[in-house]
Design a protein around this motif. Structure first.
Motif, mmCIF file in Angstrom:
data_model
loop_
_atom_site.group_PDB
_atom_site.id
_atom_site.type_symbol
_atom_site.label_atom_id
_atom_site.label_comp_id
_atom_site.label_asym_id
_atom_site.label_seq_id
_atom_site.Cartn_x
_atom_site.Cartn_y
_atom_site.Cartn_z
ATOM 1 N N LYS A 1 0.818 -1.205 0.000
ATOM 2 C CA LYS A 1 0.000 0.000 0.000
ATOM 3 C C LYS A 1 0.856 1.260 0.000
ATOM 4 C CE LYS A 1 -4.249 -1.762 2.127
ATOM 5 N NZ LYS A 1 -5.163 -1.679 3.289
ATOM 6 N N LYS A 2 1.947 1.217 0.731
ATOM 7 C CA LYS A 2 2.830 2.383 0.773
ATOM 8 C C LYS A 2 3.405 2.677 -0.610
ATOM 9 C CE LYS A 2 6.902 4.264 3.098
ATOM 10 N NZ LYS A 2 7.988 4.030 4.072
ATOM 11 N N LEU A 3 3.751 1.627 -1.342
ATOM 12 C CA LEU A 3 4.304 1.807 -2.674
ATOM 13 C C LEU A 3 3.267 2.369 -3.632
ATOM 14 C CD1 LEU A 3 6.294 -1.523 -2.925
ATOM 15 C CD2 LEU A 3 7.295 0.756 -2.946
ATOM 16 N N ILE A 4 2.035 1.905 -3.512
ATOM 17 C CA ILE A 4 0.992 2.295 -4.463
ATOM 18 C C ILE A 4 0.510 3.722 -4.234
ATOM 19 C CG2 ILE A 4 -1.374 1.795 -5.221
ATOM 20 C CD1 ILE A 4 -0.774 -1.159 -4.512
ATOM 21 N N GLY B 1 6.037 -2.993 -11.274
ATOM 22 C CA GLY B 1 6.429 -1.966 -10.325
ATOM 23 C C GLY B 1 6.777 -0.658 -11.014
ATOM 24 N N VAL B 2 7.521 -0.751 -12.114
ATOM 25 C CA VAL B 2 7.875 0.455 -12.867
ATOM 26 C C VAL B 2 6.615 1.142 -13.387
ATOM 27 C CG1 VAL B 2 9.033 1.331 -14.934
ATOM 28 C CG2 VAL B 2 10.151 -0.424 -13.546
ATOM 29 N N PHE C 1 8.633 -6.131 -7.027
ATOM 30 C CA PHE C 1 7.755 -4.986 -7.267
ATOM 31 C C PHE C 1 8.374 -3.717 -6.672
ATOM 32 C CE2 PHE C 1 4.130 -2.274 -6.040
ATOM 33 C CZ PHE C 1 3.467 -2.178 -7.263
ATOM 34 N N GLU C 2 8.903 -3.826 -5.471
ATOM 35 C CA GLU C 2 9.555 -2.681 -4.829
ATOM 36 C C GLU C 2 10.742 -2.193 -5.659
ATOM 37 O OE1 GLU C 2 8.715 -3.609 -0.093
ATOM 38 O OE2 GLU C 2 10.404 -4.575 -1.089
ATOM 39 N N GLU D 1 13.242 1.890 -9.156
ATOM 40 C CA GLU D 1 13.984 2.209 -10.385
ATOM 41 C C GLU D 1 13.204 3.184 -11.259
ATOM 42 O OE1 GLU D 1 17.109 1.507 -10.915
ATOM 43 O OE2 GLU D 1 17.131 0.455 -8.982
ATOM 44 N N ALA D 2 11.881 3.101 -11.241
ATOM 45 C CA ALA D 2 11.075 4.066 -11.997
ATOM 46 C C ALA D 2 11.253 5.476 -11.432
ATOM 47 C CB ALA D 2 9.602 3.660 -11.955
#
Length: 307
Positions: free
Chosen positions: A8-11, A40-41, A290-291, A296-297
């Motif tokens: 959730k933090k990533l999204i 993920g990117v 995914f992280e 990297e993105a």
């Protein structure tokens, strides 16, 4: 932090990035479960509104995630990697010695994910930039060659199934029009040369690969070659078997040229610690992959914003 909170933090960690890098073509390598890096990117790109593309070209998992991205449904790819693709219904190792049953059940994937409760929004494809989907036609007694299926002209469900049909792991061929199709990543796994052929400049292209920089493929083992030669044992498949056995040379040549001869093309690589492989089903490795893609993105957007 639990895996769900990490995800959730990533999204939802949204930022407004100014002066986006100006690119026109997005190239997406495949790689089965390694496609979680692509996801993920593309999740990070989606969250930040980065969508400068006139064209996407994808192979295998790259075509699948790319299609979800252009229909503004990257969550479908993300959620599939964390749930459906880990259930054991997609990757069936028990079928490895079967002549008919698939190790990769693409019919299940199409029915459960692409045509699932929230299907790919095919109506959106009319208004989105086209995605060229690579596939390998395998005519009898002739050398295999790459075809580029078009999201605006071809059956998207057949195209996405064909591009993911890894030889031997998918038994038989995907029949479409007059083609006998297999994995799009077989002959054109990183299709940046197609963009150049279409007239785009090198500086217009962004490539996302699913192997760390410096990776080179090894020759297939005796046992893998034996599996190919046993399954495709008819004379009409001799050119396909030859291309399977020598694929590592072609793949390494593509990477050599990308790294040495086309340095103006920007490439996003997974980090060295990326551990996801084609058939990985370890949920922790998938989350880490995914992280890595998100990180990297963000790095690309922050370091390339003035390019």
């Amino acid at each position: 932090m639990t895996p769900i909170l990490r995800l959730k933090k990533l999204i939802f960690q949204r930022k407004q990035t100014q002066n986006f890098p100006k690119k026109k073509v997005l190239i997406l390598e495949g790689g089965g479960m390694r496609g979680i890096f692509l996801t993920g990117v593309l999740q990070a790109f989606s969250d930040r509104g980065y969508f400068p593309w006139k064209l996407l070209i994808g192979s295998s998992a790259g075509a699948l995630t790319g299609t979800a991205y252009i229909t503004r449904q990257i969550h479908l790819a993300r959620d599939a990697y964390f749930t459906k693709l880990l259930t054991g219904k997609f990757i069936r190792f028990t079928n490895i010695f079967s002549k008919e049953n698939h190790v990769l059940d693409l019919d299940w994937m199409v029915n459960t994910i692409i045509l699932g409760p929230e299907p790919i929004d095919t109506s959106q494809l009319k208004y989105s930039p086209p995605i060229l989907i690579t596939a390998t036609d395998c005519p009898d007694n002739k050398k295999p060659y790459t075809v580029y299926l078009n999201s605006r002209k071809d059956d998207i469900h057949k195209s996405l199934k064909a591009t993911a049909a890894i030889p031997f792991l998918y038994k038989g061929f995907v029949e479409y029009k007059n083609f006998h199709l297999l994995d799009g990543g077989h002959l054109d796994p990183i299709p940046y040369k197609k963009a150049l052929e279409l007239g785009f400049k090198k500086e217009d292209i962004l490539v996302i690969v699913t192997r760390p920089k410096g990776y080179r493929k090894k020759e297939e083992s005796f046992w893998i070659k034996a599996l190919y030669e046993s399954y495709y044992n008819e004379e009409r498949y001799r050119h396909l078997v030859d291309s399977l056995n020598n694929r590592y040379l072609m793949y390494n040549s593509i990477l050599d040229e990308l790294e040495n001869d086309y340095q103006e093309i920007k490439v996003i690589y997974p980090p060295a610690e990326f551990e996801v492989d084609r058939l990985t089903r370890d949920s922790e490795k998938i989350l880490e992959g995914f992280e890595h893609g998100v990180a990297e993105a963000i790095r690309f957007l922050n370091t390339s914003r003035k390019i």
